[in-house]
Design an enzyme around this catalytic site. Structure first.
Site, PDB file in Angstrom:
ATOM      1  N   ASP A 144       0.824  -1.218   0.000  1.00 30.14           N
ATOM      2  CA  ASP A 144       0.000   0.000   0.000  1.00 30.14           C
ATOM      3  C   ASP A 144       0.855   1.264   0.000  1.00 30.14           C
ATOM      4  O   ASP A 144       2.048   1.238   0.343  1.00 30.14           O
ATOM      5  CB  ASP A 144      -0.982   0.000   1.182  1.00 30.14           C
ATOM      6  N   GLU A 209       0.334  -1.414   5.571  1.00 33.67           N
ATOM      7  CA  GLU A 209       1.377  -0.848   6.454  1.00 33.67           C
ATOM      8  C   GLU A 209       1.098   0.602   6.791  1.00 33.67           C
ATOM      9  O   GLU A 209       1.325   1.058   7.917  1.00 33.67           O
ATOM     10  CB  GLU A 209       2.753  -0.970   5.761  1.00 33.67           C
TER      11      GLU A 209
HETATM   12  C1  LIG Z   1      20.940  13.365  11.251  1.00 32.00           C
HETATM   13  C2  LIG Z   1      20.776  12.140  10.471  1.00 32.00           C
HETATM   14  C3  LIG Z   1      19.999  12.374   9.208  1.00 32.00           C
HETATM   15  C4  LIG Z   1      19.765  11.090   8.504  1.00 32.00           C
HETATM   16  C5  LIG Z   1      18.862  11.265   7.354  1.00 32.00           C
HETATM   17  C6  LIG Z   1      17.860  10.205   7.282  1.00 32.00           C
HETATM   18  C7  LIG Z   1      16.806  10.544   6.307  1.00 32.00           C
HETATM   19  C8  LIG Z   1      15.594   9.768   6.627  1.00 32.00           C
HETATM   20  C9  LIG Z   1      14.524  10.044   5.698  1.00 32.00           C
HETATM   21  C10 LIG Z   1      13.414   9.391   5.710  1.00 32.00           C
HETATM   22  C11 LIG Z   1      13.108   8.268   6.631  1.00 32.00           C
HETATM   23  C12 LIG Z   1      11.660   8.075   6.726  1.00 32.00           C
HETATM   24  C13 LIG Z   1      11.235   6.908   7.584  1.00 32.00           C
HETATM   25  C14 LIG Z   1      11.129   5.607   6.861  1.00 32.00           C
HETATM   26  C15 LIG Z   1      10.064   4.648   7.256  1.00 32.00           C
HETATM   27  C16 LIG Z   1       8.707   5.219   7.235  1.00 32.00           C
HETATM   28  C17 LIG Z   1       7.618   4.216   7.001  1.00 32.00           C
HETATM   29  C18 LIG Z   1       6.288   4.905   7.154  1.00 32.00           C
HETATM   30  O1  LIG Z   1       5.972   5.782   6.409  1.00 32.00           O
HETATM   31  N1  LIG Z   1       5.496   4.490   8.152  1.00 32.00           N
HETATM   32  C19 LIG Z   1       4.274   5.167   8.492  1.00 32.00           C
HETATM   33  C20 LIG Z   1       3.154   4.253   8.797  1.00 32.00           C
HETATM   34  C21 LIG Z   1       3.243   3.448  10.031  1.00 32.00           C
HETATM   35  N2  LIG Z   1       3.476   2.158   9.882  1.00 32.00           N
HETATM   36  O2  LIG Z   1       3.043   3.908  11.132  1.00 32.00           O
HETATM   37  C22 LIG Z   1       4.527   6.163   9.614  1.00 32.00           C
HETATM   38  O3  LIG Z   1       3.639   6.999   9.812  1.00 32.00           O
HETATM   39  O4  LIG Z   1       5.568   6.129  10.266  1.00 32.00           O
HETATM   40 ZN   LIG Z   2       6.669   2.458   3.917  1.00 31.43          ZN
HETATM   41 ZN   LIG Z   3       4.982   5.291   4.224  1.00 37.28          ZN
END
Ligand SMILES: CCCCCCCC/C=C\CCCCCCCC(=O)N[C@@H](CC(N)=O)C(=O)O
Ligand SMILES: [Zn+2]
Ligand SMILES: [Zn+2]
Length: 522
Positions: A144, A209
């Site tokens: 999804d 998810e």
């Molecule tokens: C200082 C260090 C910087 C490092 C940079 C890292 C950049 C990270 C960028 C994005 C990471 C985003 C997170 C990834 C997983 C997210 C999965 C997601 O969207 N989950 C949803 C749904 C849920 N299962 O709860 C959410 O809302 O978290």
């Molecule tokens: Zn994801």
């Molecule tokens: Zn996501």
């Protein structure tokens, strides 16, 4: 005592205090300098003698390239959107099922692969290993996607998979159809090349998810538990390869999420007697709630940088910073308060410093001339590893500091346990080796995933959960996550396939090489 005698005494005491201070500063500086020069937590197993298992290599030819890109684009074009906790595009989920069977005929027909549907739309694959005594592992991805609307400013329609300057644009290109398609495409190629794994493995593709995985991942876990399965490790989406995103870091870094932040949904509400807008009270429910929300925004949660796995991240990366940052990163015991203040300036890095507070809903009012009886706001908190849901809730109540505002926990979970990253941590070391073989210029470091993933439901099946995909993130890319112009380069998508192709073979080693075996060999 004479006046000159007491002056002499004060002078002597001052001298002692100043020299003690100087000695302390000198001592701290010497310790810090020694740490800067000696801290190398990266040597690890890279020079050790690894059992060779990746016998099959993948060189993608022109025809395969066209086919794999066509498959990927078709996956992006199917709008498998999770709209809300109760609303998914089930028509698209069914279409996606048909599409997978067509795109990966060998995966679906191989005698080595057992496939089943779970929770109607999620997929569970078991790829049988030739050595049943080897504990299986599991790769996760999700089908999804979050909603996307072209009118938000997309350069190409979000479900078009349009290719512009070597990038495929579309919802799901980095979250998470790149991993999903990369894993299955890699398996398709491996099976076509006659590969049969030694170590069996599972692939789980959740269909919900983005709305917490209640029917997908949770049912997959239930099925595996019923069968008594224990997993060596789980690998899911999460952190990526950051290139130019961490200020001052020379070269790219692959951060492997050892844990993920907790989460809480908190409802704030204010109820008052409704009335005529011509005779308003001094404060309305909206005004009271707005003040509460403003207090939360003005008073962020405490800085906790260094109290969770994020401290390890910077220790591992320290040698890749130039002075004076190298000195600072090598000595977080001394400098984490300073570094916190630098990192908190940007939303992406602020997420590593503290529990974040995002007000995501604000509802009130029914008519222009009616004083609203109810005002409600929802706050989404992402909880730092060093805090709990309970602690965060207490801080919110204190910060709001107004009995008229009701604070309720709607939903929440504590930060996830921290998986191993030492020389005995099979999953971490395999992922690290696979990254370094494919991208030798990358520094691999442990990290903390700031978003949540389906993998959090797997804690009873393994202690070793890693959140990583080999997608390259450059400046501006983190904002594409759930944002506009989500995209992946065609080159990077191919690299992802090669990554999973190699990872699966690397997992066939019976055990990791002995730590420090390299030292004896040299
Ligand atoms: C200082 C260090 C910087 C490092 C940079 C890292 C950049 C990270 C960028 C994005 C990471 C985003 C997170 C990834 C997983 C997210 C999965 C997601 O969207 N989950 C949803 C749904 C849920 N299962 O709860 C959410 O809302 O978290
Ligand atoms: Zn994801
Ligand atoms: Zn996501």
């Amino acid at each position: 005592m004479t006046e000159s005698g007491s002056k002499l005494r004060i002078f002597k005491i001052l001298k002692i205090i100043i020299s003690s201070l100087l000695i302390t500063v000198l001592l701290l500086f010497t310790i810090a300098a020694i740490r800067t020069l000696s801290l190398d937590v990266n040597a690890g197993l890279q020079l050790a003698h690894w059992e060779k298992t990746n016998n099959k290599s993948l060189v993608i030819d022109h025809h395969q390239r066209e086919e794999l890109l066509a498959n990927f684009k078709e996956a992006i074009r199917i709008p498998t959107v999770s709209f809300s906790n109760t609303e998914s595009n089930t028509t698209a989920l069914l279409e996606f099922d048909r599409f997978l069977r067509k795109a990966f005929p060998t995966v679906f027909s191989s005698s080595l692969v057992h496939h089943e549907l779970v929770g109607n739309y999620s997929h569970l694959f078991w790829v049988k290993g030739s050595q049943p005594e080897l504990v299986p592992y599991m790769l996760l991805a999700h089908i999804d996607v979050v909603p996307a609307s072209e009118s938000d400013g997309w350069e190409a329609p979000p479900f078009s998979a349009k290719e512009i300057d070597g990038f495929i644009y579309g919802r799901g290109t980095i979250d998470d159809k790149n991993s999903l398609m990369g894993i299955l495409q890699a398996l398709e190629y491996l099976l076509l090349k006659g590969y049969a794994p030694r170590r069996g493995f599972y692939i789980g593709l959740g269909h919900d998810e983005e709305i917490n995985g209640l029917n997908g991942a949770m049912n997959i876990v239930r099925v595996l538990k019923q069968r008594g399965v224990q997993l060596l490790f789980v690998m899911d989406e999460g952190l990526t390869i950051s290139d130019g995103i961490i200020p001052g870091l020379e070269g790219p870094a692959a951060l492997i999420g050892l844990s993920e932040k907790g989460q809480a949904a908190v409802k704030l509400s204010v109820s008052v007697a409704p009335g005529h807008a011509s005779m308003p009270p001094r404060e309305t429910s909206i005004g009271i709630l707005a003040t509460a929300v403003k207090r939360l925004e003005d008073n962020p949660m405490p800085r906790l940088f260094g109290y969770g796995p994020e401290g390890d991240t910077f220790e591992h990366l320290a040698h890749k910073f130039s002075f004076p940052l190298k000195f600072i990163m090598s000595n977080l015991w001394l400098f984490s308060p300073l570094l916190s203040r630098i990192l908190e300036r940007k939303p992406v890095s602020n997420a590593f410093v503290r529990t974040t507070t995002a007000v995501t809903f604000f509802n009130a009012g029914v008519k222009i001339n009616v004083i609203p009886s109810l005002a409600e706001a929802y706050v989404n908190l992402r909880i730092h590893s060093a805090q709990s849901v309970e602690e965060v809730l207490d801080i919110i109540k204190d910060t709001v500091g107004d009995q008229r505002v009701k604070v309720e926990l709607v939903d929440g979970f504590d930060p996830l346990p921290i998986s191993g990253a030492d020389e005995k941590a099979f999953g971490f070391q395999i992922i690290k080796k696979t990254v370094l073989d494919l991208f030798p210029t990358v520094t691999v470091a442990p990290g903390i995933c700031i978003g949540n993933t389906d993998s959090r439901h797997f804690v009873d099946l393994t202690k070793n959960i890693y959140r990583f995909s080999p997608a390259w993130f450059k400046p501006g890319d983190p904002e594409r996550f759930h944002g506009i112009n989500e995209r992946i380069s065609t080159k990077n998508y191919e690299e992802m396939i090669v990554f999973y192709f190699n990872l699966i073979q690397n997992c066939d080693i019976r055990k990791l090489p002995e730590p420090h075996s390299s030292v004896h060999e040299l």
